[in-house]
Scaffold this active site. Structure first.
Site, PDB file in Angstrom:
ATOM      1  N   THR A 206       0.874  -1.180   0.000  1.00  0.00           N
ATOM      2  CA  THR A 206       0.000   0.000   0.000  1.00  0.00           C
ATOM      3  C   THR A 206       0.909   1.228   0.000  1.00  0.00           C
ATOM      4  O   THR A 206       2.116   1.114   0.186  1.00  0.00           O
ATOM      5  CB  THR A 206      -0.890   0.041   1.259  1.00  0.00           C
ATOM      6  OG1 THR A 206      -0.039   0.161   2.409  1.00  0.00           O
ATOM      7  CG2 THR A 206      -1.743  -1.209   1.399  1.00  0.00           C
TER       8      THR A 206
ATOM      9  N   ALA B 113       3.189  -1.252   4.802  1.00  0.00           N
ATOM     10  CA  ALA B 113       2.471  -0.071   5.295  1.00  0.00           C
ATOM     11  C   ALA B 113       3.471   1.081   5.337  1.00  0.00           C
ATOM     12  O   ALA B 113       4.521   0.977   5.985  1.00  0.00           O
ATOM     13  CB  ALA B 113       1.906  -0.341   6.687  1.00  0.00           C
TER      14      ALA B 113
ATOM     15  N   VAL C 106       7.431  -2.282   7.191  1.00  0.00           N
ATOM     16  CA  VAL C 106       7.410  -0.819   7.218  1.00  0.00           C
ATOM     17  C   VAL C 106       8.031  -0.282   5.925  1.00  0.00           C
ATOM     18  O   VAL C 106       9.193  -0.564   5.605  1.00  0.00           O
ATOM     19  CB  VAL C 106       8.163  -0.275   8.458  1.00  0.00           C
ATOM     20  CG1 VAL C 106       8.142   1.246   8.457  1.00  0.00           C
ATOM     21  CG2 VAL C 106       7.537  -0.828   9.740  1.00  0.00           C
ATOM     22  N   LYS C 107       7.206   0.477   5.203  1.00  0.00           N
ATOM     23  CA  LYS C 107       7.647   1.013   3.905  1.00  0.00           C
ATOM     24  C   LYS C 107       8.210   2.414   4.139  1.00  0.00           C
ATOM     25  O   LYS C 107       7.530   3.291   4.692  1.00  0.00           O
ATOM     26  CB  LYS C 107       6.448   1.054   2.964  1.00  0.00           C
ATOM     27  CG  LYS C 107       6.783   1.039   1.498  1.00  0.00           C
ATOM     28  CD  LYS C 107       5.493   0.850   0.703  1.00  0.00           C
ATOM     29  CE  LYS C 107       5.721   0.917  -0.781  1.00  0.00           C
ATOM     30  NZ  LYS C 107       4.453   0.945  -1.515  1.00  0.00           N
ATOM     31  N   VAL C 108       9.463   2.608   3.704  1.00  0.00           N
ATOM     32  CA  VAL C 108      10.194   3.840   4.013  1.00  0.00           C
ATOM     33  C   VAL C 108      10.716   4.451   2.712  1.00  0.00           C
ATOM     34  O   VAL C 108      11.276   3.731   1.877  1.00  0.00           O
ATOM     35  CB  VAL C 108      11.397   3.524   4.951  1.00  0.00           C
ATOM     36  CG1 VAL C 108      12.165   4.787   5.312  1.00  0.00           C
ATOM     37  CG2 VAL C 108      10.942   2.784   6.206  1.00  0.00           C
TER      38      VAL C 108
END
Ligand code: G3P
Length: 216
Positions: free
Chosen positions: A27, A60, A86-88
């Site tokens: 997402t 996310a 965790v999308k960074v």
């Protein structure tokens, strides 16, 4: 090659899951906003629902861009469910945060990657996934798959463990090319995944078989 769906739409995630080929979900803030998800509680609840459907990783994305804030936000996202990645974003504080998350047992997906240099930094920082945006590169008149080829080559030579997750897929051919280049994962809209199903000769052949079946 793993198949992730690039959406926050629960019905589409369920449809891809029911097809039996879904390995995860990605997402981003644009996709979450598209579903009308607003406010911290609603965001957490929506990610929980996605995690309940899918058997695999769910990316996310953090909204923060400063190191300390990315860490705080990422910790909260990771606490929602064990499937959360965790999308960074690929920025200086993002790279620093990916390293921190790696050292503290939190898996990351480094997003907004448009060059081999960025992909090398993501791998050095220990990201679980690196996300080159092939469609956006193609949209700009460059060749997105050329970048995927470069990254997979470098990762193989350097024995980097980061998985190449081909993102910003626009059509079924992007998925086929990603497979040819040895990408680890694609994340795609449902339409491009379903686009792999179709061939006119299949339809013509099936129509003939069904017609002949009536004669049996
Ligand atoms: O989720 C990241 C990426 O797949 C975005 O794709 O279509 O907005 O370029 P797109």
């Amino acid at each position: 090659m793993k198949f992730f769906i690039d959406t926050a739409n629960l019905a589409q995630i369920q449809e891809a899951h029911d097809l039996g080929i879904l390995d995860g979900v990605t997402t981003n803030p644009s996709l979450m906003a598209k579903e009308g998800v607003k406010g911290a509680d609603a965001i957490i609840e929506h990610y929980r629902k996605i995690c309940e459907i899918v058997d695999g990783d769910v990316s996310a994305e953090v909204f923060s861009t400063k190191f300390e804030d990315i860490i705080e936000e990422g910790k909260k996202l990771a606490a929602i469910h064990k499937k959360i990645i965790v999308k960074v974003p690929m920025i200086k504080d993002g790279v620093k945060a990916i390293k921190w998350f790696t050292d503290n047992g939190i898996a990351t997906n480094c997003t907004l990657v448009f060059s081999a240099g960025q992909a090398i930094l993501a791998a050095k920082a220990g990201a679980k996934y690196v996300s080159p945006f092939v469609g956006r590169i193609d949209d700009s008149g460059w060749d997105g798959m050329e970048l995927v080829s470069q990254i997979t080559h470098i990762y193989q030579l350097q024995n980097y463990k980061t998985e190449v997750l081909v993102a910003s897929i626009r059509n079924p051919n992007h998925i086929i090319r990603a497979a040819e280049l040895g990408a680890d994962v694609i994340t795609s809209p449902l339409s491009s995944i379903l686009g792999l199903l179709y061939h006119p000769l299949t339809d013509i052949g099936l129509a003939k078989f069904l017609e002949d079946a009536k004669k049996m």
